[in-house]
Write a protein that holds these residues in place. Structure first.
Motif, PDB file in Angstrom:
ATOM      1  N   GLU A   1      17.060   3.709 -11.442  1.00 33.10           N
ATOM      2  CA  GLU A   1      16.679   3.299 -10.029  1.00 33.10           C
ATOM      3  C   GLU A   1      18.431   3.539  -9.397  1.00 33.10           C
ATOM      4  O   GLU A   1      18.349   3.949  -8.082  1.00 33.10           O
TER       5      GLU A   1
ATOM      6  N   ASP B   1       7.470   1.755 -13.382  1.00 31.80           N
ATOM      7  CA  ASP B   1       6.696   1.560 -14.575  1.00 31.80           C
ATOM      8  C   ASP B   1       5.160   1.287 -14.349  1.00 31.80           C
ATOM      9  O   ASP B   1       4.873   0.248 -13.832  1.00 31.80           O
ATOM     10  N   PRO B   2       4.368   2.165 -14.582  1.00 28.76           N
ATOM     11  CA  PRO B   2       4.697   3.501 -15.416  1.00 28.76           C
ATOM     12  C   PRO B   2       5.280   4.733 -14.633  1.00 28.76           C
ATOM     13  O   PRO B   2       5.060   4.515 -13.427  1.00 28.76           O
TER      14      PRO B   2
ATOM     15  N   PRO C   1      12.459  -1.219  -2.684  1.00 30.73           N
ATOM     16  CA  PRO C   1      13.077  -1.052  -4.023  1.00 30.73           C
ATOM     17  C   PRO C   1      11.600  -0.844  -4.623  1.00 30.73           C
ATOM     18  O   PRO C   1      10.480  -0.697  -4.191  1.00 30.73           O
TER      19      PRO C   1
ATOM     20  N   ALA D   1       8.604  -0.401  -6.689  1.00 23.21           N
ATOM     21  CA  ALA D   1       7.594  -1.183  -7.056  1.00 23.21           C
ATOM     22  C   ALA D   1       6.262  -0.461  -7.755  1.00 23.21           C
ATOM     23  O   ALA D   1       6.289   0.472  -7.492  1.00 23.21           O
ATOM     24  N   PRO D   2       5.504  -1.276  -8.304  1.00 26.45           N
ATOM     25  CA  PRO D   2       4.449  -0.391  -8.632  1.00 26.45           C
ATOM     26  C   PRO D   2       3.543  -0.079  -7.745  1.00 26.45           C
ATOM     27  O   PRO D   2       3.543  -0.912  -6.642  1.00 26.45           O
ATOM     28  N   LEU D   3       2.484   0.776  -7.991  1.00 25.23           N
ATOM     29  CA  LEU D   3       1.679   1.030  -6.955  1.00 25.23           C
ATOM     30  C   LEU D   3       0.457   0.195  -6.747  1.00 25.23           C
ATOM     31  O   LEU D   3       0.240  -0.450  -7.680  1.00 25.23           O
TER      32      LEU D   3
ATOM     33  N   ALA E   1       3.439  -4.164  -0.221  1.00 27.61           N
ATOM     34  CA  ALA E   1       2.534  -4.136  -1.387  1.00 27.61           C
ATOM     35  C   ALA E   1       1.350  -4.390  -0.954  1.00 27.61           C
ATOM     36  O   ALA E   1       1.015  -5.475  -1.644  1.00 27.61           O
TER      37      ALA E   1
END
Lengths: 539, 346
Positions: free
Chosen positions: B7, B102-103, B160, B162-164, B321
């Motif tokens: 990142e 991640d992933p 930032p 972030a996971p989806l 999110a």
């Protein structure tokens, strides 16, 4: 495009003023107008413009809650908007009028064009113009071969990828005409036709389809009948026989909570373990129902689209009888599943009891001592409700929302200090109510899932239509129709061969085509003078 | 490398490529400023030649203004080189962004990432088509556009890694978004040509300066048309094929008049009108350029504007999110309860 201003005033019969039309003329004029390219263009832009309000004003069909909120906030504008159909733009008269006119214009355009195309397909490529060298892209060379030899070769070379005009009998033309790129217009027609197909598919879905939703607490079964749905939006031609006779049960529901990292508190990996039977007598099957992975039974699709908590509460009345027992669906107020709900016990004696309050899946306190929900996962759940006693208004026969407590004929129960009594309970807690009203027990939490069930007939027609549109579009944009002519004339010095090509799409560059063709025509013959190329074309 | 390291790398790469784009912009500005007073004459081809890096042409004309010619050629090449470097670093930023999640995933999860990708495609498209269409004259505009949009992206749209949200975990994310990004890039390049067309058409007689070295209006019109003709089928694929298929899977309705869908449809209709006008009504030039710009306006409004003006859009990934599942649960049953409460109510 025909210009309507070109009406022939001078040919008007006597006794009629300029601009006066008979009914027949008026109809024809109207038809011309509506099928003209300019009208189609205006209608297209109008359609784009008409779609705008639907993205600004909340739509009944998209978000009914937002629409009703908007109505409450704008009491003066709402009736006007209602009258204009602004809460249902895409079903409104004026929006339909635009796209129906567009369809008429489109059909009126493609039918004649198909006929023209049909004739063009069967027609021979046109004869070679008298003077090929006058075409923008033309070249010529001399050869020792006879004219017949050259023309025969031209036929074979062009015949591979062109339609070649049959040799004219008796015409001492000495030329070969060839044409290619017929599919451009076909692509164009297919594209226009596909718009109609898509609309038909869309309409079938709207007329015969339905969309329904149901909230199920884990372990509850669902049988597919009209009465099983919480909400149900049928198409106007829907009939209940369309409901497939399946049934299913959500056996287990799992959520993967992210407990660390930047997205801590976010949930992912929703997964419902569903057992279903396609018909009453069918074998039981299992399916892992997840977001993006709907379950398809027959023509029906089943989606997992929401989840939340249902606290299991037991209410005992003043006589010690169980007045209410079971999970009650609480509605999430935010993403952390901080939820609101009401629990009603209308059969309680001596007074009916209603609870209204919130659920913290993971309860916490801020530094200032305010209650706060920390996480969507139920780590330390707390149920916090206010108690109302009196007539809950459930005997009057009128339907009542399960998510709203009718407090018109009730009184708020107070504690010894005269403050509203607030029950803060953790699973297992039992609280005695004052004044001999009874007791409330918070047994635990269950999950509920919101399942959407829908039939969208015609979706494959619509999809096929769009794919057809794309194929047609590619054809109409990238196939370049072209005419090529080769003329060979024998004179004293041998044979003069003239070659010309014409791009009919506009903007295509045919110079390289000419070069290739000349190279192919001359074959392995070498030593001739180079072709005198004339190129004054701009492309 | 850890996710955090990726990142950081991505953020640094964005900063670096922003600076390099800016240097490229300055370099191109110097190039064009140098040509400001020089009439278009013998060196009419110079800008193209500079872009293509053909010094021979420059030598022919060096008799007139040797200094100016040399400077122009130098800064033109420098600008192009810097743009290439910046685009490469831009790619690093994108890859880093994807690896930091991640992933690991494609970096198209939110507006910041989408804008980062969109500007990359614009820049890459310009570099790829530079030779073929002789786009050297477009350099300052493309680079300027990319710098400005990147700046907006970093300042206002940054999020930032972030996971989806759940609904975004689908192969359609790759197909749907990549086609939308490519179409957006093509339409943007086409739109730039149309703007220049309109400007150039108003002052056709200029013999000095930047405008005089932009291709003839007819050529601009043709390049613009080609960009749009390429972009439109791709947009059709993104908006009317992959979008509905995915929507059907994730939201249970293939077309639900979501604001973003509405605006994508509006954009489609406007560009369809543009192509239609060119093909049948013979609209070229001014009117066609206006239509193309109208289409571009709806495209970018749809991309950025609608996320801020409409809160109901299921595409609002600008909001922190959004968990589709949780959200859908809030609203629908409440309204349903109001109207059809009986089955559950009594």
């Amino acid at each position: 495009m025909s210009d309507p201003r070109e009406t022939q005033y001078d040919k008007l019969p006597a006794g009629r003023r300029a601009g006066e039309l008979t009914l027949r003329e008026l109809l024809r004029f109207g038809w011309r107008q509506i099928t003209s390219m300019r009208t189609a263009l205006v209608l297209l832009l109008l359609l784009a413009l008409a779609a705008v309000p639907g993205s600004i004003v909340p739509q009944e069909g998209v978000d009914a809650l937002a629409a009703s909120r908007w109505r409450e906030d704008h009491p003066r504008l709402a009736p006007v908007y209602e009258w204009l159909g602004l809460f249902d733009v895409y079903g409104s008269v004026w929006f339909s009028a635009i796209y129906l006119l567009l369809m008429i214009s489109l059909v009126g355009c493609i039918v004649p064009r198909t006929l023209v195309y049909w004739r063009a397909m069967r027609a021979q490529p046109p004869r070679a113009p008298r003077n090929l060298s006058r075409l923008p892209d033309a070249t010529s060379y001399r050869t020792d071969e006879s004219a017949d030899e050259v023309l025969a070769r031209a036929r074979t070379v062009l015949g591979r990828r062109h339609r070649v005009r049959k040799a004219d009998e008796g015409a001492a033309d000495g030329a070969v005409s060839a044409e290619r790129g017929y599919l451009r217009e076909a692509g164009n027609l297919v594209f226009h036709l596909s718009v109609v197909v898509v609309l038909v598919g869309f309409a079938i879905g709207g007329l015969f389809g339905y969309r329904g939703g149901v909230i199920l607490v884990t372990g509850d079964g669902f049988g597919n009948t009209l009465t099983s749905y919480d909400d149900f939006v049928p198409g106007s031609l829907f009939s209940p026989d369309q409901l497939d006779p399946f049934s299913f049960t959500v056996e287990d529901f799992e959520v993967d909570w992210l407990l660390s990292g930047r997205a801590a508190g976010q949930a992912r990996g929703f997964s419902a373990d569903v057992r279903y039977r396609e018909t009453r007598d069918a074998e039981e099957e299992r399916y892992d129902l997840r977001v993006n992975h709907p379950l398809t039974i027959g023509d029906t699709d089943i989606f997992l689209i929401g989840h939340g908590y249902a606290p299991v509460v037991t209410i005992r009345d003043g006589e010690g009888e169980i007045a209410y027992n079971g999970p009650t669906i609480f509605l999430p107020q935010d993403q952390s599943l901080f939820s609101f709900g009401v629990i009603k016990a209308p059969s309680a004696e001596p007074q009916e009891i209603g609870l209204e309050g919130v659920l913290y899946p993971t309860f916490g306190m801020t530094e200032d001592g305010d209650p706060v929900n920390l996480l969507g996962k139920a780590v330390d759940p707390l149920l916090s409700v206010l108690v109302h006693a009196g007539d809950l208004g459930m005997d009057e026969g009128a339907s009542q929302s399960v998510y709203v407590l009718d407090k018109g004929d009730t009184e708020q129960v107070e504690d010894e200090d005269g403050k509203p009594l607030r029950l803060d309970m953790r699973p297992g807690d039992t609280v005695e109510l004052p004044d001999g009203l009874g007791s409330v027990t918070f047994e635990g939490l269950e999950d509920w899932q919101r399942i959407q069930i829908s039939q969208t007939p015609g979706k494959l027609i619509a999809l096929g239509g769009v794919v057809m549109a794309l194929v047609g579009l590619l054809g109409s944009l990238f196939i370049r129709p072209r005419r090529v002519w080769v003329r060979a004339r024998q004179d004293g010095d041998g044979t003069l061969v003239e070659v010309a090509a014409l791009d009919r799409s506009g903007g295509g560059d045919v110079a390289p085509v000419l070069e290739d063709l000349v190279a192919a025509l001359r074959g392995d013959e070498r030593g001739n003078q180079p072709p005198e190329t004339k190129r004054d074309g701009t492309s | 490398m850890t996710d955090a390291a990726w990142e950081t790398l991505s953020n640094q790469a964005v900063a670096v490529c922003g600076v390099v784009y800016f240097l490229a912009l300055i370099s191109h500005l110097v190039q064009w400023t140098a040509l400001r007073k020089l009439p278009v004459g013998a060196e009419a081809q110079a800008p193209v030649a500079v872009g293509a890096g053909a010094p021979s042409v420059v030598e022919d004309t060096s008799a007139h203004e040797p200094d100016v010619e040399r400077r122009t050629a130098l800064f033109g090449r420098l600008g192009l080189l810097l743009t290439v470097i910046a685009t490469a670093v831009h790619l690093v930023a994108l890859v880093g962004r994807g690896m930091a999640a991640d992933p690991n995933r494609v970096p198209w999860g939110n507006m910041y990432e989408f804008t980062l990708s969109g500007t990359f495609v614009v820049s890459l498209g310009y570099l790829l088509l530079n030779r073929r269409f002789g786009l050297a004259w477009m350099a300052p505009i493309v680079v300027g556009f990319v710098v400005v949009v990147l700046m907006v992206d970093v300042v206002w749209l940054y999020d930032p890694v972030a996971p989806l949200s759940e609904a975004l975990y689908s192969p359609w994310l790759v197909i749907h978004v990549v086609s939308a990004v490519i179409a957006t890039g093509a339409f943007t390049l086409g739109g730039i040509c149309s703007v220049l067309y309109l400007v150039k058409e108003r002052r056709p007689a200029r013999t000095t300066g930047y405008l005089a070295r932009v291709p003839e209006p007819a050529a601009l019109d043709r390049i613009s048309y080609r960009m749009h003709a390429f972009g439109f089928p791709v947009w059709t694929f993104a908006v009317l094929i992959t979008g509905p298929i995915w929507a059907h899977q994730a939201w249970s309705a293939y077309w639900s008049w979501d604001p973003k869908e509405v605006w994508a449809f509006i954009t489609w209709v406007v560009y369809a009108a543009y192509l239609h006008a060119r093909a049948t009504a013979g609209w070229k030039g001014r009117n066609a350029a206006m239509l193309a710009l109208l289409g571009l306006a709806t495209l970018w409004f749809n991309f950025i504007g609608i996320n801020f003006f409409s809160t109901t859009s299921q595409h609002s990934y600008a909001a922190p999110a959004v968990v589709e599942v949780g959200q859908a649960g809030v609203e629908t049953p409440a309204s349903a309860g109001g109207e059809l409460g009986q089955p559950l109510g009594r």
